[in-house]
Structures are given as structure tokens and as C-alpha cells.
Write an enzyme that holds these catalytic residues in place. Structure first.
Site, short mmCIF file in Angstrom:
data_model
loop_
_atom_site.label_atom_id
_atom_site.label_comp_id
_atom_site.label_asym_id
_atom_site.label_seq_id
_atom_site.Cartn_x
_atom_site.Cartn_y
_atom_site.Cartn_z
N HIS A 152 0.83 -1.20 0.00
CA HIS A 152 0.00 0.00 0.00
C HIS A 152 0.87 1.25 0.00
O HIS A 152 2.08 1.20 0.27
CB HIS A 152 -0.93 0.01 1.22
CG HIS A 152 -0.22 0.05 2.54
ND1 HIS A 152 0.17 1.22 3.14
CD2 HIS A 152 0.18 -0.94 3.36
CE1 HIS A 152 0.77 0.95 4.30
NE2 HIS A 152 0.79 -0.35 4.45
N CYS A 165 3.94 -4.87 6.39
CA CYS A 165 3.40 -4.58 5.06
C CYS A 165 4.53 -4.12 4.13
O CYS A 165 5.64 -3.84 4.58
CB CYS A 165 2.33 -3.51 5.13
SG CYS A 165 0.75 -4.09 5.80
#
Length: 234
Positions: A152, A165
Site C-alpha cells: 500500500h 506490510c
């Protein structure tokens, strides 16, 4: 008692140095912001989306999106920021589980106090009474492994810094998002075959570490369109 002239001079000098230091910091942050925001890399569309794979090099903090195994099959090669030692990015072969351009975190974010206008980072479960909770934005979310891990938009630092992440630059994320689909393989390992060739020439954005948090921006829907227009390299 009146302060002596030398004392006044020292105080004034200190105030002047503090003011200069603030201006210098602000000026540096503005320069870093401009340099970071302008960063971008070319990407090509896939001719056969079913053949696209994502490969992450943890050691080099690089992402390769390719439509095959050859040098010429690479559609996008870009820097990323992976998990810090205490919260590593999982290794293995996964598949894209979900995509969400306007994704926000489930558990953490910002607490805004309407009475004072102040923001503070917090978890949803610990948001102070009387404050409004807004989850952390994770634009162009590409989920893999589980609901806890995804690629992201977020600051791309030159060192591993995420909670697991894979962070992409805001001008790169829309391209990666468009190139993958649910089911696309995601291969994460310490190194990738292209590290010693293509990887050595991939530029990185300026280090954004000096840039302050911008809670008002994080809490605004505008965060999901804060990037350059999506464009493809022919």
C-alpha cells in the site's frame, strides 16, 4: 531587577538562533517534500494479465512486477519499504487476496478531539472518550498472505521500517494496483534474480524521515488521490 545588557544579548541571540533553526528546518522539509513528491518511475501495461507476478526482494527493498522471467518481461521495477526486524514481512509465495483503492486500517489510526482540534495516534480500542477515530489510510491496498499484510501507499524509507506490510511510493502504488488482480502470485524472498542486474539501477526517492505527520491529511478522503495521474510507458 533588570537583566544586564550581556544577558539580553545572549537571550536575543538564542531566540534568533532558534528562529533561524526553525526556518532552516521548515525550508529543508519543504525541499524534501518537493523532491519526494516528484519521484516517479515508468511502468508498462501487461499484454496478458494472467501471466503477471509480483516479486519482492527483502534484502534490496525492491519490487519487480513482471509478465515472465526474462529481463524484457519486467513491467515495473521500484523501491519499496519492508518490515522492520521486529515486525518482518512474511516470506513465501502468496497470491493477491483482495484489492481496495480506498483501504484504511482496522485497528489503528488517529483520534481527533473536536473541542481542542488536536490529533493523536491511537488504536480504535483506546480512542479517548469524546474524540473521533479515523483509521490510518492505506491507499491502493493489495492484500496478500492474510488481512494483516498488504502492499500500500506509505512513505518509502531507505531502511526496513514497516510493521510487515510492503510500502510503495504514492506515485508507484497506482501502477502496481492496476497491474495486479486477485489471484496474482506474490513471491517474497531475501533476494530476487534481477537484484544484481536491473536492481542495481533502480533509483530511490529521497529519505522522507524528516517529514512530519500530517493527521488532517490522513483523515481526509483526498489522501486517496494524492499522487500523479496514472500514466504508462510505451
Amino acid at each position: 531587577m533588570h537583566a544586564s545588557l550581556p544577558s539580553i544579548i545572549v537571550i536575543a541571540a538564542a531566540a534568533g538562533l532558534a528562529s533561524c533553526s526553525h526556518r532552516a528546518t521548515t525550508s529543508r522539509q519543504a525541499a524534501v517534500r518537493a523532491a519526494y513528491d516528484s519521484f516517479d518511475l515508468p511502468a508498462r501495461k501487461a499484454s496478458n494479465p494472467s501471466k503477471v507476478t509480483v516479486r519482492i526482494s527483502l534484502d534490496k527493498q525492491l519490487m519487480y512486477i513482471a509478465e515472465g522471467d526474462r529481463h524484457q518481461d519486467i513491467l515495473l521495477a521500484a523501491p519499496v519499504c519492508v518490515g522492520a526486524p521486529g515486525s518482518p514481512t512474511p516470506r513465501g509465495t502468496f497470491r493477491v487476496r483482495a484489492k481496495d483503492k480506498n483501504h484504511r486500517a482496522n485497528t489503528h489510526g488517529w483520534a481527533w478531539n473536536p473541542a481542542t482540534g488536536a490529533y493523536r495516534r491511537c488504536y480504535r480500542a483506546t480512542c479517548p472518550e469524546g474524540s473521533r477515530f479515523t483509521p490510518t489510510p492505506m491507499p491502493y491496498w493489495i492484500e496478500f498472505c492474510s488481512a494483516s499484510y498488504g502492499m500500500h501507499t506509505e512513505y518509502v524509507h531507505p531502511r526496513p521500517k514497516s510493521h510487515g506490510c510492503i510500502r510503495m511510493h504514492k506515485n508507484i502504488a497506482p501502477k502496481a494496483f492496476a497491474l495486479v488482480r486477485v489471484g496474482t502470485p506474490v513471491i517474497i524472498a531475501g533476494s530476487q534474480p534481477w537484484d544484481a542486474t536491473i536492481g542495481t539501477a533502480v533509483p530511490r526517492p529521497v529519505d522522507p524521515s524528516c517529514l512530519p505527520d500530517t493527521p488532517a491529511k490522513d483523515c481526509s478522503p483526498a489522501i486517496f488521490s494524492d499522487h500523479k495521474p496514472l500514466a504508462w510507458h510505451e
